[in-house]
Structures are given as C-alpha cells and as structure tokens.
Scaffold this active site. Structure first.
Site, PDB file in Angstrom:
ATOM      1  N   THR A 122       0.826  -1.209   0.000  1.00  0.00           N
ATOM      2  CA  THR A 122       0.000   0.000   0.000  1.00  0.00           C
ATOM      3  C   THR A 122       0.857   1.255   0.000  1.00  0.00           C
ATOM      4  O   THR A 122       1.988   1.242   0.516  1.00  0.00           O
ATOM      5  CB  THR A 122      -0.917   0.014   1.238  1.00  0.00           C
ATOM      6  OG1 THR A 122      -1.579   1.286   1.343  1.00  0.00           O
ATOM      7  CG2 THR A 122      -0.107  -0.201   2.515  1.00  0.00           C
ATOM      8  N   GLU A 124       0.284   3.640   1.842  1.00  0.00           N
ATOM      9  CA  GLU A 124       0.281   4.156   3.209  1.00  0.00           C
ATOM     10  C   GLU A 124       1.602   3.924   3.937  1.00  0.00           C
ATOM     11  O   GLU A 124       1.862   4.544   4.972  1.00  0.00           O
ATOM     12  CB  GLU A 124      -0.880   3.553   4.002  1.00  0.00           C
ATOM     13  CG  GLU A 124      -2.239   4.001   3.488  1.00  0.00           C
ATOM     14  CD  GLU A 124      -3.383   3.627   4.424  1.00  0.00           C
ATOM     15  OE1 GLU A 124      -3.205   3.746   5.648  1.00  0.00           O
ATOM     16  OE2 GLU A 124      -4.438   3.210   3.920  1.00  0.00           O
TER      17      GLU A 124
END
Length: 333
Positions: A122, A124
C-alpha cells in the site's frame, strides 16, 4: 499456468480473480482465504463454477497448507491482509499476526520451492506527504498507524528475502481503491450506504484529508502487467493520480444520490491521521507500459449505482462499524 491467490475473497483479490479468469482460458487459479472480516465469497459468485477456479478456506499462517499449495503453483499473489486502519488503531494484534507472520509463512515456502511472488502492499507505508511532494519507490517509508507499519514491515521482509535468498519477487504499492464489492466500512461504500439509509455521513476532522484514488480494475490490470513484465526485487507504485479530499468525495456521492451536503457530520479526527497520500508511478508507466483507463467521476457514478442496485449484497454486511461515526472507540474480538 497455476496461480495461487491468497486473500482472493476480499475486495481487490476477488477483482483480480474475476478479471484474470475473464481474460484467459489457459490458467488456473486457487483462491486461499480464511474468510475473516472483509472477505466474501459472494464477490466470486459469477465464477464459482468455473473449471479453472478452486477455493480453499484456510489461513496464510498455516505452514503445511501454504507449503503444499505453493509447491504446486507457478505464481503466488498475496492480497491477504488485515487492512482497515481504524481497526488497527483499536487492536493492532491481528494485523501483526496476519500481515507479518502470514507473509513470512508465504516467503518461506516461496524460498523453498523457487516460485514467482507478487506482494501487494500500500502507499500508506510512505506516510504523510507534504504539499506538492509525491513519493516514488525510492522514498523512505514512514508509516503512521499500526496497519501501515505492518505493511512496511512485510515490504522490508520481502526485500530482504530477495537480497539474501534471491527469490523472484515484486512488491506493489497502490493508492486507495474503489469499485463494486468493496466492504461497507470503507469511505466510499460507507458514504453510499449511509446516504441510501438517510443517515448522517461522518467525516473525520474537517474532511480535508487528501487521498489518491484508483478504480480496482485498473489496479488489478497493473498487477497482470507486472506478472509478465515486472523485474524481480523491484517495488512498483500504482496510482491514477486522482488526488481528492475526503470531503469532496462525500459531496460527489451526495450529489449523485441527489442529497444535500447537510447530511455531512464532522466528527473527532482519528489518531495519527495522515493529511495527504501521494505517489508517483512513472516507473510502471515508463518501464512496464501500464496506464490507468478509468475516468474517476464516471467510475464513481457507476460504483454508486452498483451499490444502489445491489442492496442484497451489502445489507448483510452492514454492522455497527459501518454505522458508528468513530469506529476506533469500539472493541473488536
């Protein structure tokens, strides 16, 4: 070609399976999923009787089943992960157990049987992006919440197995996905469902957090490109460069459903909330030749109408976590 998909009953994993089996007749897919929160075999109802598809209910931490399945596969793609940030804030333990130890179990079998591995991560892991900065694959990771931290840990673990053992692996880091079959706790389906039910739509803080969005079909197409063209040991960012505030996303959905912005309810921001995610994916565009195809506004409208027309799919999944404005304050078992 025999493909093992771990976590194939989840939102992105099921989209990959539907997409892949819909475009080829010469590959077989085995879907291993423990059917925890976010997984739903109804996502695969259209292909459940496909002779090239097989489902096995088990856990990626099960060493014996993982070893056997990987031994008989050519490619392993790992979508399996605990992925909801709010849940990771409330209880990080399942994220550590599944994301880190599960990936370790897969890597050990990959090393033993010398198979190709695609590790789905991800954006993130990069953490908060300052204004006008977009992270590339060489940027330092700086995760802000337990979910992102476990994914960053697995990214490093995969990289170490490439450097130490020479395994054939690729890591992907994608931005926020959206589309049909997404679990109701996520922002877009949660907004759609609450609006359909005439409930207030909660927004953390002032709603100005910026996320980059991509339609799930564009994401899985990128993975298909990387299976055949990606270089071992490399990380590839994937995005459609659609950077939009959470508030704007909600307002767009309300407009599609012909509802007033007065349905928005601003609630206390969650702990450690990143203000902006932004990545650059020129690497996969220039080296691999992949490009996103979906127009965001058109795809968002199609997604809204899918939820409107498929209430029988999401209604059984709606629970307190979908309807509660501050889900990290709850206790999950």
């Amino acid at each position: 070609m025999d493909i093992l998909v771990c976590g194939g009953a989840g939102f992105i994993g099921s989209a990959f399976i539907r997409n892949y089996l819909g475009s080829t007749d010469d590959s077989k897919i085995t879907n291993l999923d423990s059917l925890t929160i976010g997984s739903n075999l109804k996502n695969l109802k259209d292909i459940e009787h496909n002779p090239n598809y097989k489902f096995i209910k088990d856990d990626i931490r099960n060493e014996s089943i993982i070893d056997e399945l990987i031994k008989n596969s050519d490619i392993v793609i790992n979508f399996a992960a605990e992925s909801h940030v709010d849940r990771s804030i409330a209880n990080p333990k399942p994220f550590i157990e599944t994301n880190i130890f599960g990936t370790f179990t897969i890597l050990e079998a990959i090393r033993k049987h010398d198979k190709q591995f695609v590790h789905v991560s991800t954006d993130e892991v990069y953490g908060d992006a300052q204004d006008k900065i977009s992270f590339n694959e060489d940027s330092q990771v700086n995760p802000s919440n337990p979910y992102a931290a476990t994914k960053a840990a697995t990214d490093h673990l995969v990289s170490s197995y490439y450097r130490t053992y020479g395994i054939n692996c690729i890591t992907t880091r994608c931005t926020n996905n959206f589309g049909p079959y997404q679990f109701p706790e996520k922002l877009i389906p949660k907004t759609i469902i609450r609006t359909i039910k005439n409930l207030k739509v909660p927004l953390y803080g002032n709603g100005n957090q910026i996320r980059s969005w991509i339609h799930v079909n564009d994401h899985v197409e990128a993975i298909k490109y990387l299976i055949s063209k990606g270089q071992p040991g490399q990380v590839y960012n994937i995005t459609a460069y659609e950077e939009i505030t959470n508030k704007t996303i909600v307002e767009k959905i309300l407009k599609i459903l012909e509802k007033s912005n007065e349905m928005i309810e601003y609630v206390t921001d969650r702990p450690g909330h990143d203000k902006r995610y932004s990545i650059d994916c020129s690497k996969i565009e220039n080296q691999i030749g992949w490009r996103p195809k979906y127009n965001f506004d058109d795809a968002l409208k199609q997604t809204v109408y899918w939820y409107v027309n498929n209430q029988s799919w999401w209604e059984p999944l709606v629970n307190e976590n979908t309807l509660h404005p501050q889900p990290w304050t709850l206790s999950w078992k």
